[in-house]
Design an enzyme around this catalytic site. Structure first.
Site, short mmCIF file in Angstrom:
data_model
loop_
_atom_site.label_atom_id
_atom_site.label_comp_id
_atom_site.label_asym_id
_atom_site.label_seq_id
_atom_site.Cartn_x
_atom_site.Cartn_y
_atom_site.Cartn_z
N THR A 217 0.86 -1.19 0.00
CA THR A 217 0.00 0.00 0.00
C THR A 217 0.89 1.23 0.00
O THR A 217 1.96 1.20 0.60
CB THR A 217 -0.85 -0.02 1.29
OG1 THR A 217 -1.80 -1.05 1.18
CG2 THR A 217 -1.55 1.30 1.53
N ARG A 245 -14.67 -6.69 0.42
CA ARG A 245 -14.00 -6.20 1.64
C ARG A 245 -13.35 -4.83 1.39
O ARG A 245 -12.74 -4.59 0.36
CB ARG A 245 -12.94 -7.22 2.06
CG ARG A 245 -12.12 -6.83 3.28
CD ARG A 245 -10.77 -6.22 2.89
NE ARG A 245 -9.92 -6.01 4.05
CZ ARG A 245 -8.79 -5.30 4.00
NH1 ARG A 245 -8.40 -4.74 2.88
NH2 ARG A 245 -8.06 -5.14 5.08
N GLY A 247 -10.76 -2.04 3.27
CA GLY A 247 -9.81 -1.90 4.38
C GLY A 247 -9.84 -0.50 4.97
O GLY A 247 -10.82 0.24 4.84
N ASP A 248 -8.75 -0.14 5.61
CA ASP A 248 -8.67 1.16 6.30
C ASP A 248 -8.28 2.30 5.35
O ASP A 248 -8.53 3.46 5.66
CB ASP A 248 -7.62 1.09 7.41
CG ASP A 248 -6.24 0.74 6.85
OD1 ASP A 248 -6.15 -0.20 6.04
OD2 ASP A 248 -5.26 1.41 7.21
N GLY A 271 -5.61 -3.71 7.76
CA GLY A 271 -6.61 -2.66 7.79
C GLY A 271 -7.67 -2.76 8.87
O GLY A 271 -8.08 -1.75 9.44
N1 ASP Z 1 -4.12 -1.33 4.95
C1 ASP Z 1 -4.37 -1.99 3.72
C2 ASP Z 1 -5.65 -2.77 3.83
O1 ASP Z 1 -5.86 -3.42 4.84
C3 ASP Z 1 -3.28 -2.92 3.30
C4 ASP Z 1 -1.87 -2.49 3.59
O2 ASP Z 1 -1.64 -1.38 4.03
O3 ASP Z 1 -0.95 -3.28 3.38
O4 ASP Z 1 -6.40 -2.78 2.90
#
Ligand code: ASP
Length: 351
Positions: A217, A245, A247-248, A271
């Site tokens: 990311t 799904r 994520g954050d 996330g």
């Molecule tokens: N935070 C991201 C997610 O969970 C993935 C990552 O940062 O590696 O989608």
């Protein structure tokens, strides 16, 4: 006499309109703003994901390629800031370089879902207005960070998802690509590895192979010469993700946060834990309410609070004075920072 009174009245009205009301209070606020907004200093910090990134698993060529791309990206943002551009512009253009590289789990290098598709998430926040924009689950937008910015600037909303977000992208004239643009051999192999482990039950969702199947990311936090902070994050999410799904990364307060009063933060890691911990906002809130430094707040949130929840990952952040934090509780985090003097630091492992 009556004429004199009318004349005096008009003169008084005119003078009140012309003079700004300067009270003791506003003088203090202005003075504080002056301290909080240092003119002519600036800085930028980026990440390219956190996880079990170990030197023993890296070839010298791969390491050099990651470092070169991080350096190329941060220099783009740094030049914008140096020339007096805004932190928002620096965030967008810096993230574009990383999104267009297959090395990172964002844009071109996005990981695959369980269905073998790519669903991208991104967000951006302007610390001077607390305005924000985000997108989730887009499949055809080449640079999701640009779409997040359009949502912030040209829509009354903060978060758009799926086909609606893609329609908005077209309306805004953003570059649309065929979903096959996001295909990369290495991410397909990663999907096959994860699926095989899950099917054979040789790894649970909580095993490192699954946890670390999302590396890369990307995110950026910047302070511009005008004293304005901004942050942005872009991702493909987690390999083998199901059920749309999210994520954050597109969640303001979890994956991205910026506030001129405190700092700008971009997160990376598992996330679900970053959402539960409201990690990016928590760092800002700790600075605001406890009066602690960016470094202290980042350590507390990443090394104590997130770890205690069971979460792994890290953040990059910059405060309104140009101090930078790059905190992570994993073996490594792709990262780089550059200050107003042009000093560059690029890192991968815990040094
Ligand atoms: N935070 C991201 C997610 O969970 C993935 C990552 O940062 O590696 O989608």
């Amino acid at each position: 006499m009556q004429k004199i009174i009318i004349f005096l009245g008009l003169a008084l009205f005119w003078s009140c309109k012309q003079q700004p009301k300067e009270t003791a209070d506003t003088t203090v606020i202005n003075a504080v703003e002056e301290i909080q907004k240092p003119k002519n200093t600036f800085g930028i910090v980026i990440h390219g994901g956190a996880g079990t990134i170990l030197k023993k698993n890296m070839t010298p060529e791969k390491e050099a390629a990651y470092k070169a791309k991080l350096e190329e990206a941060i220099k783009v943002g740094h030049t914008i800031l140096k020339n007096g551009g805004t932190s928002l512009e620096a965030i967008e253009k810096t993230i574009n370089i990383l999104e267009n590289s297959p090395l990172f789990n964002a844009g071109k290098g996005a990981v695959f879902t369980a269905e073998g598709t790519n669903e991208l998430d991104a967000s951006i926040m302007d610390g001077s207005t607390l305005n924000a924009g985000a997108v989730a689950g887009v499949k055809t937008v080449k640079n999701p960070i640009n779409l997040a910015k359009e949502v912030m600037i040209n829509s009354p909303h903060v978060l758009l998802s799926g086909s609606g977000a893609e329609l908005f992208a077209k309306e805004q004239g953003l570059e649309i690509v065929d979903p096959s643009y996001f295909f990369t051999e290495s991410r397909m192999k990663a999907l096959e590895r994860v699926k095989e482990k899950e099917t054979n039950k040789t790894a649970s969702f909580y095993d490192p192979i699954i946890k670390d199947s999302k590396f890369g990311t990307v995110g950026c936090a910047a302070l511009d010469k005008h004293g304005n902070l901004a942050a942005g994050t872009s991702t493909g999410g987690m390999t083998n993700k199901k059920w749309n799904r999210i994520g954050d990364s597109p969640i303001i307060g979890a994956g991205t946060y910026a506030n001129n009063a405190t700092c700008a933060v971009s997160s990376t890691g598992w996330g679900e834990y970053f959402i539960r911990g409201m990690v990016a906002y928590d760092i800002s809130a700790m600075m605001e309410y406890k009066g602690i430094s960016l470094q202290e707040a980042s350590e507390k949130v990443i090394q104590d609070k997130l770890k205690n929840l069971g979460g792994t990952g890290g953040i990059v952040a910059i405060d309104n004075q140009g101090n930078v934090a790059m905190e992570f509780n994993t073996a490594g985090m792709y990262r780089a920072t550059m200050n107003a003097a042009g000093d560059l630091t690029v890192g991968i492992y815990k040094e």
